[in-house]
Write a protein that holds these residues in place. Structure first.
Motif, PDB file in Angstrom:
ATOM      1  N   CYS A  11       1.149  -1.282  -0.135  1.00 17.38           N
ATOM      2  CA  CYS A  11      -0.198  -0.058  -0.285  1.00 17.38           C
ATOM      3  C   CYS A  11       0.967   1.449   0.347  1.00 17.38           C
ATOM      4  O   CYS A  11       1.509   1.255   0.778  1.00 17.38           O
ATOM      5  CB  CYS A  11      -1.140   0.201   1.360  1.00 17.38           C
ATOM      6  N   ASP A  12       0.647   1.892  -1.728  1.00 18.82           N
ATOM      7  CA  ASP A  12       1.211   3.151  -0.975  1.00 18.82           C
ATOM      8  C   ASP A  12       0.958   4.085  -0.315  1.00 18.82           C
ATOM      9  O   ASP A  12      -0.352   4.877  -1.549  1.00 18.82           O
ATOM     10  CB  ASP A  12       1.873   3.208  -2.182  1.00 18.82           C
ATOM     11  N   ILE A  13       0.876   4.827   0.465  1.00 22.61           N
ATOM     12  CA  ILE A  13       0.463   6.021   0.821  1.00 22.61           C
ATOM     13  C   ILE A  13       0.867   7.506   1.353  1.00 22.61           C
ATOM     14  O   ILE A  13       2.326   6.697   1.165  1.00 22.61           O
ATOM     15  CB  ILE A  13      -0.332   5.415   2.815  1.00 22.61           C
ATOM     16  N   PRO A  14       0.023   8.300   2.078  1.00 20.88           N
ATOM     17  CA  PRO A  14       1.294   9.607   1.508  1.00 20.88           C
ATOM     18  C   PRO A  14       1.887   9.601   2.996  1.00 20.88           C
ATOM     19  O   PRO A  14       1.096   9.145   4.227  1.00 20.88           O
ATOM     20  CB  PRO A  14      -0.107  10.514   1.480  1.00 20.88           C
ATOM     21  N   GLU A  15       2.667  10.692   2.916  1.00 21.19           N
ATOM     22  CA  GLU A  15       3.170  10.270   4.396  1.00 21.19           C
ATOM     23  C   GLU A  15       2.671  10.714   5.758  1.00 21.19           C
ATOM     24  O   GLU A  15       2.826  10.251   6.794  1.00 21.19           O
ATOM     25  CB  GLU A  15       4.752  11.273   4.204  1.00 21.19           C
ATOM     26  N   GLU A  16       2.222  12.183   5.354  1.00 18.60           N
ATOM     27  CA  GLU A  16       1.262  12.530   6.022  1.00 18.60           C
ATOM     28  C   GLU A  16       0.131  11.249   6.731  1.00 18.60           C
ATOM     29  O   GLU A  16      -0.829  11.591   8.161  1.00 18.60           O
ATOM     30  CB  GLU A  16       0.107  13.295   5.720  1.00 18.60           C
ATOM     31  N   ILE A  17      -0.643  10.441   6.530  1.00 20.86           N
ATOM     32  CA  ILE A  17      -1.267   8.691   7.420  1.00 20.86           C
ATOM     33  C   ILE A  17      -0.136   7.910   7.406  1.00 20.86           C
ATOM     34  O   ILE A  17      -0.596   7.583   8.320  1.00 20.86           O
ATOM     35  CB  ILE A  17      -2.014   8.394   5.055  1.00 20.86           C
ATOM     36  N   VAL A  18       0.693   7.631   6.787  1.00 18.68           N
ATOM     37  CA  VAL A  18       1.760   7.130   7.582  1.00 18.68           C
ATOM     38  C   VAL A  18       2.109   7.395   8.779  1.00 18.68           C
ATOM     39  O   VAL A  18       2.560   6.801   9.747  1.00 18.68           O
ATOM     40  CB  VAL A  18       3.178   6.916   6.282  1.00 18.68           C
ATOM     41  N   ASN A  19       2.059   8.546   9.200  1.00 20.40           N
ATOM     42  CA  ASN A  19       2.637   9.050  10.302  1.00 20.40           C
ATOM     43  C   ASN A  19       1.903   9.183  11.320  1.00 20.40           C
ATOM     44  O   ASN A  19       2.058  10.203  12.647  1.00 20.40           O
ATOM     45  CB  ASN A  19       3.575  10.685  10.175  1.00 20.40           C
ATOM     46  N   LYS A  20       0.519   9.174  11.015  1.00 18.68           N
ATOM     47  CA  LYS A  20      -0.384   9.308  12.112  1.00 18.68           C
ATOM     48  C   LYS A  20       0.170   8.030  12.809  1.00 18.68           C
ATOM     49  O   LYS A  20       0.339   7.634  12.969  1.00 18.68           O
ATOM     50  CB  LYS A  20      -1.956   8.961  11.947  1.00 18.68           C
ATOM     51  N   GLU A  21      -0.373   8.563  14.517  1.00 20.77           N
ATOM     52  CA  GLU A  21       0.188   7.408  15.625  1.00 20.77           C
ATOM     53  C   GLU A  21      -0.619   6.322  15.154  1.00 20.77           C
ATOM     54  O   GLU A  21      -0.435   5.179  16.537  1.00 20.77           O
ATOM     55  CB  GLU A  21      -0.095   8.281  17.395  1.00 20.77           C
ATOM     56  N   PHE A  22      -1.915   6.147  14.664  1.00 23.93           N
ATOM     57  CA  PHE A  22      -2.594   4.722  15.234  1.00 23.93           C
ATOM     58  C   PHE A  22      -2.342   4.327  14.241  1.00 23.93           C
ATOM     59  O   PHE A  22      -3.081   2.844  13.354  1.00 23.93           O
ATOM     60  CB  PHE A  22      -3.702   5.419  15.225  1.00 23.93           C
ATOM     61  N   VAL A  23      -1.023   4.218  13.007  1.00 24.52           N
ATOM     62  CA  VAL A  23      -0.872   3.385  11.793  1.00 24.52           C
ATOM     63  C   VAL A  23       0.007   3.140  11.356  1.00 24.52           C
ATOM     64  O   VAL A  23       1.278   4.004  12.344  1.00 24.52           O
ATOM     65  CB  VAL A  23      -1.143   4.709  10.767  1.00 24.52           C
ATOM     66  N   GLU A  24       0.411   1.728  11.260  1.00 23.46           N
ATOM     67  CA  GLU A  24       1.410   1.088  11.668  1.00 23.46           C
ATOM     68  C   GLU A  24       1.696   0.267   9.740  1.00 23.46           C
ATOM     69  O   GLU A  24       0.538  -0.145   9.635  1.00 23.46           O
ATOM     70  CB  GLU A  24       1.508   0.404  12.153  1.00 23.46           C
ATOM     71  N   VAL A 126      -6.920   2.733   2.577  1.00 19.53           N
ATOM     72  CA  VAL A 126      -5.564   3.162   4.108  1.00 19.53           C
ATOM     73  C   VAL A 126      -6.250   4.428   4.462  1.00 19.53           C
ATOM     74  O   VAL A 126      -6.218   5.027   5.471  1.00 19.53           O
ATOM     75  CB  VAL A 126      -4.460   2.920   4.343  1.00 19.53           C
ATOM     76  N   ILE A 127      -6.656   5.456   3.204  1.00 19.13           N
ATOM     77  CA  ILE A 127      -6.456   6.903   3.815  1.00 19.13           C
ATOM     78  C   ILE A 127      -7.816   7.099   4.606  1.00 19.13           C
ATOM     79  O   ILE A 127      -8.583   7.984   5.283  1.00 19.13           O
ATOM     80  CB  ILE A 127      -6.311   8.044   2.933  1.00 19.13           C
ATOM     81  N   LYS A 128      -8.876   5.823   3.916  1.00 24.65           N
ATOM     82  CA  LYS A 128     -10.165   5.983   4.476  1.00 24.65           C
ATOM     83  C   LYS A 128     -10.293   5.594   5.856  1.00 24.65           C
ATOM     84  O   LYS A 128     -11.028   6.355   6.606  1.00 24.65           O
ATOM     85  CB  LYS A 128     -11.368   5.425   2.827  1.00 24.65           C
ATOM     86  N   ALA A 129      -9.973   4.425   5.910  1.00 26.84           N
ATOM     87  CA  ALA A 129     -10.201   3.782   6.941  1.00 26.84           C
ATOM     88  C   ALA A 129      -9.448   4.822   7.984  1.00 26.84           C
ATOM     89  O   ALA A 129     -10.324   4.967   9.072  1.00 26.84           O
ATOM     90  CB  ALA A 129      -9.299   2.802   7.560  1.00 26.84           C
ATOM     91  N   SER A 130      -8.284   5.798   7.569  1.00 30.73           N
ATOM     92  CA  SER A 130      -7.530   6.450   8.593  1.00 30.73           C
ATOM     93  C   SER A 130      -8.942   7.317   9.188  1.00 30.73           C
ATOM     94  O   SER A 130      -8.764   8.335  10.339  1.00 30.73           O
ATOM     95  CB  SER A 130      -6.344   7.307   8.220  1.00 30.73           C
ATOM     96  N   HIS A 131      -9.143   8.313   8.121  1.00 33.97           N
ATOM     97  CA  HIS A 131     -10.528   9.274   8.398  1.00 33.97           C
ATOM     98  C   HIS A 131     -10.962   9.098   9.100  1.00 33.97           C
ATOM     99  O   HIS A 131     -12.082   9.736   9.603  1.00 33.97           O
ATOM    100  CB  HIS A 131     -10.780   9.764   6.800  1.00 33.97           C
ATOM    101  N   LEU A 132     -12.075   7.709   8.823  1.00 40.40           N
ATOM    102  CA  LEU A 132     -13.399   7.481   9.596  1.00 40.40           C
ATOM    103  C   LEU A 132     -12.422   7.315  10.990  1.00 40.40           C
ATOM    104  O   LEU A 132     -13.463   7.715  11.722  1.00 40.40           O
ATOM    105  CB  LEU A 132     -13.960   6.518   9.033  1.00 40.40           C
ATOM    106  N   ILE A 133     -10.838   6.847  11.450  1.00 34.50           N
ATOM    107  CA  ILE A 133     -11.040   6.371  12.817  1.00 34.50           C
ATOM    108  C   ILE A 133     -10.796   7.743  13.369  1.00 34.50           C
ATOM    109  O   ILE A 133     -11.391   8.301  14.537  1.00 34.50           O
ATOM    110  CB  ILE A 133      -9.795   5.825  12.417  1.00 34.50           C
TER     111      ILE A 133
END
Length: 280
Positions: A11-24, A126-133
């Motif tokens: 999954c290639d995701i933007p750095e601002e998503i990778v850097n969220k504390e709940f994302v690994e 991954v982006i969508k899930a991060s927004h919903l979280i």
């Protein structure tokens, strides 16, 4: 609700998503000329592009293992998290299967989602899930349902600038690669049912950016105001500037993200690539 969002490095995701504390992100293993590396850990994307240009043989990717998934699932479920795990396409790697095997051996709420895409396509989920979280209105099970609901709305288009890597990996017949390279014909690809598919072609490189933007608009009936757009590239920064210019001129989206192709996708396409994806 405590939710941990895990994805693999397909999954290639933007750095601002990778850097969220709940994302690994869990890295796949890349074998380059007999040596093994952890994707995104042992080298940056920029370093990988250089490695790719110099290596003698096509790099080989290995799925995230059962043990890797089991360890990370146990870590977070013991800390009281519900776990959402989004993987690259099960048709391209055994990573989805590894995640499900690990889930069966770990107590806790673990939800595995097969994106049936790679790269920017997987990244949309991954982006969508991060927004919903971050919104905090849905539990993990409800977020998975939202991801299922958006399947028909995720689009991905990408163009490798050389066909040599696809030929070496067996994903393109040699004669097609030879003629394509000789005539400078670039395939515009998508993913359908988890597998790569060529949907159009373009002659030369200067028209690629405008063609990608026109096609993503067409897939969205000309209106992306309520969509998330992600644009990506590899080592070819000048080509990416053209894509940015085209996006700036033609696209008015809810949000535009930028990312770069990782080693999992570029091992098969080469380091020069342009891509665009869209979803709600």
């Amino acid at each position: 609700m405590k939710i941990k969002l895990i994805c693999d490095s397909m999954c290639d995701i933007p750095e601002e998503i990778v850097n969220k504390e709940f994302v690994e992100m869990i890295p796949l293993t890349i074998n380059i000329d007999g040596k093994e590396y952890k994707d995104g850990v042992d080298f940056t994307k920029e370093q990988f592009y250089d490695i790719l240009k110099k290596c003698d043989n096509l790099p080989k990717t290995s799925q995230v293992t059962y043990v890797d998934f089991k360890n990370i699932f146990e870590k977070y479920t013991k800390e009281g998290y519900d776990v959402i795990c989004i993987t690259g396409s099960s048709k391209a790697s055994g990573t989805f299967q590894s995640a499900n095997l690990a889930k069966a051996d770990v107590e806790g709420n673990i939800y595995i989602f097969d994106s049936l895409f790679l790269s920017l396509g997987s990244g949309q989920y991954v982006i969508k899930a991060s927004h919903l979280i971050e919104e905090g209105n849905l539990n993990a099970s409800e977020i998975i349902q939202e991801l299922e609901n958006m399947r028909k709305d995720v689009n991905l288009l990408f163009v490798p600038f050389t066909l040599e890597y696809l030929k070496q990996s067996g994903r393109l017949p040699s004669v097609v690669s030879f003629v394509g390279n000789m005539l400078s014909i670039k395939p515009i690809c998508t993913m359908e049912d988890g597998k790569n598919k060529i949907v159009s072609k373009v002659r030369g490189t200067k028209q690629i950016a405008s063609k990608l933007v026109d096609m993503i608009l067409e897939l969205n009936d000309g209106n992306v105001e309520d969509k998330i757009i992600t644009i990506g590239y590899g080592s070819n920064e000048d080509d990416f500037k053209r894509l940015q210019e085209e996006v700036s001129k033609k696209i008015n989206a809810k949000k535009i993200y930028i990312t770069r192709g990782g080693s999992c996708i570029c091992s098969h396409t080469g380091p020069e690539i342009l891509a665009i994806s869209s979803s709600y």
